[in-house]
Design an enzyme around this catalytic site. Structure first.
Site, PDB file in Angstrom:
ATOM      1  N   CYS A  15       0.831  -1.211   0.000  1.00  0.00           N
ATOM      2  CA  CYS A  15       0.000   0.000   0.000  1.00  0.00           C
ATOM      3  C   CYS A  15       0.861   1.254   0.000  1.00  0.00           C
ATOM      4  CB  CYS A  15      -0.920  -0.001   1.218  1.00  0.00           C
ATOM      5  SG  CYS A  15      -1.972   1.466   1.329  1.00  0.00           S
ATOM      6  N   CYS A  47      -1.646   7.146   6.387  1.00  0.00           N
ATOM      7  CA  CYS A  47      -2.568   6.157   6.940  1.00  0.00           C
ATOM      8  C   CYS A  47      -1.738   5.057   7.589  1.00  0.00           C
ATOM      9  CB  CYS A  47      -3.444   5.564   5.832  1.00  0.00           C
ATOM     10  SG  CYS A  47      -4.509   4.218   6.407  1.00  0.00           S
ATOM     11  N   GLN A  79     -18.723  -8.953  11.834  1.00  0.00           N
ATOM     12  CA  GLN A  79     -17.326  -9.355  11.735  1.00  0.00           C
ATOM     13  C   GLN A  79     -16.791  -8.939  10.366  1.00  0.00           C
ATOM     14  OE1 GLN A  79     -15.602 -10.285  14.161  1.00  0.00           O
ATOM     15  NE2 GLN A  79     -16.860 -11.408  15.628  1.00  0.00           N
ATOM     16  N   PHE A  83     -23.903 -10.504  24.487  1.00  0.00           N
ATOM     17  CA  PHE A  83     -23.318  -9.691  23.414  1.00  0.00           C
ATOM     18  C   PHE A  83     -23.601 -10.356  22.059  1.00  0.00           C
ATOM     19  CE2 PHE A  83     -20.638  -9.448  27.216  1.00  0.00           C
ATOM     20  CZ  PHE A  83     -20.706  -8.080  27.507  1.00  0.00           C
ATOM     21  N   ASP A 127     -19.419 -13.062  23.355  1.00  0.00           N
ATOM     22  CA  ASP A 127     -18.512 -12.396  22.418  1.00  0.00           C
ATOM     23  C   ASP A 127     -18.505 -10.906  22.745  1.00  0.00           C
ATOM     24  OD1 ASP A 127     -16.944 -11.640  20.280  1.00  0.00           O
ATOM     25  OD2 ASP A 127     -18.544 -11.807  18.790  1.00  0.00           O
ATOM     26  N   CYS A 160     -11.857 -10.454  21.313  1.00  0.00           N
ATOM     27  CA  CYS A 160     -11.029  -9.729  20.343  1.00  0.00           C
ATOM     28  C   CYS A 160      -9.905  -8.969  21.035  1.00  0.00           C
ATOM     29  CB  CYS A 160     -11.889  -8.758  19.521  1.00  0.00           C
ATOM     30  SG  CYS A 160     -12.786  -7.534  20.509  1.00  0.00           S
TER      31      CYS A 160
END
EC number: 2.1.1.-
Length: 393
Positions: free
Chosen positions: A72, A82, A215, A245, A313, A340
């Protein structure tokens, strides 16, 4: 004043760590990888009793054997770049290794001995580019892009390689609107945001309206759903399963396939619950609840105390508090925990294990290549001796 050194490892947030040769302090450096040797400039000195600070890479003297040229052209580590895919500077095998190291370090910090953890190979993403099915950009009416790390500066983006084809096309559609007076932020705001995914049209453009959580990697999400299906099949059935959740039902759909007659699914977002209810999944009772309410376990106790399986989750903050949790879920035999965040997972796992639970399976999943993010899936079981003690009370 600059100094030279070698990046020895990565921090919990994925930054390179280099030790100053004179003062012995550690400095975090973006855009570096273990094995990089370079010249660094201190940007944020260690204050008070802190033993670390921040620095930037001035010159790369010798590259890590894992370093590679990013695909990138927008990737960088200044306020004009970025930095959304900071690990694109390294080969993918090394990325996976570092993610596993981050998880092991978090577990060690929580109190576990990493040598005792039976963790298999991480599930790699089948696609390293073109995998992302949703994205959010910021705009001030003149520029459209992502916000540079640690700043309020919008970095204009012409393209994004990790977006899937539909989302890449959405990005081009949005760019055609520039400049746009209608997109100018309100007084006191820096920007407006635009939230899109590959299941919704790019136009009409809706400012500052979030899409329901989803997701971000379809292939990996399907793998996670398969993992949960297998875990529920392996660990028996229950007359009641509780899901916390639940969002709009990504994993609820899998739970409903078990044939369990009573499934309670809780989520704080009313919009997500409405979407879930419209799916009319068999046996599912979807309810709105503030799962971070200080007395949430007392509030839920009457409805969940006879549940045999719990699926959860949570967001990155994990469960936040487990005070009263074990007195609420008195009939639980199995917990399927999807996380996560390694740090909050390790914290919650330690509390589980100190209260008569152990994990039989831990699976790491790479949902977002080129980033420090990692998904953790684990199955917990109550110790038999702990269950026997409770039955005698």
């Amino acid at each position: 004043m600059s100094f030279q050194g070698e990046i020895t490892h990565l921090s919990q947030k994925g930054l390179g760590v280099v030790q100053h040769p004179e003062n012995g302090l550690s400095y975090f450096v973006a855009g570096t990888w273990p094995g990089d040797r370079g010249e660094f400039e201190i940007t944020d000195r260690a204050l008070n009793n802190r033993k670390y600070g921040y620095a930037r890479l001035i010159r790369l003297i010798q590259s890590s054997r894992h370093r590679k040229t990013p695909e990138c052209r927008f990737l960088g580590f200044s306020s004009n770049d970025c930095s959304g895919c900071p690990w694109m500077i390294a080969d993918y095998d090394s990325q996976l290794e570092q993610k596993k190291n981050q998880f092991l370090y978090a577990m060690h910090r929580a109190g576990f001995d990493p040598a005792d953890l039976n963790i298999g190979a991480m599930q790699p993403s089948p696609d390293l580019f073109g995998y992302r099915n949703r994205f959010q950009v910021k705009t001030d009416g003149e520029k459209l892009g992502f916000v540079a790390e640690g700043s309020h500066h919008i970095v204009p983006i012409e393209d994004c390689l990790i977006l899937n084809p539909a989302c890449r096309q959405h990005l081009q559609t949005l760019r055609k609107h520039l400049p746009s007076r209608e997109w100018s932020p309100a007084p006191g705001d820096d920007w407006n945001f635009i939230d899109l995914d590959d299941q919704s049209p790019a136009e009409p453009v809706l400012l500052n309206r979030k899409q329901p959580f989803r997701q971000g990697n379809d292939a990996q999400n399907q793998w996670m759903r398969s993992w949960l299906k297998h875990a529920l099949e392996q660990h028996g059935h229950s007359h009641k399963i509780v899901e916390l959740f639940c969002g709009s039902g990504n994993f609820t759909e899998v739970i409903a396939q078990t044939g369990c007659p009573e499934i309670l699914a809780y989520e704080a977002d009313p919009q997500a619950i409405t979407v879930l209810q419209q799916k009319n999944l068999p046996g599912v009772d979807a309810r709105t609840a503030d799962l971070y309410h200080p007395f949430i376990w007392k509030i839920l106790k009457k409805n969940v105390q006879d549940a045999g399986i719990l699926v959860l989750d949570p967001p990155r903050s994990g469960l936040k508090t487990l005070r009263g949790f074990f007195e609420t879920f008195t009939s639980l035999e199995t917990i399927c925990y999807i996380s996560c965040d390694p740090v909050t997972f390790a914290r919650d796992a330690w509390t589980f294990c100190k209260n008569g639970w152990s994990f039989s399976d831990i699976q790491l999943v790479d949902l977002f290549p080129h980033t420090p993010h990692i998904e953790i899936m684990a199955t917990f079981h109550k110790h038999q001796e702990h269950t026997a003690k409770e039955s005698k009370r």
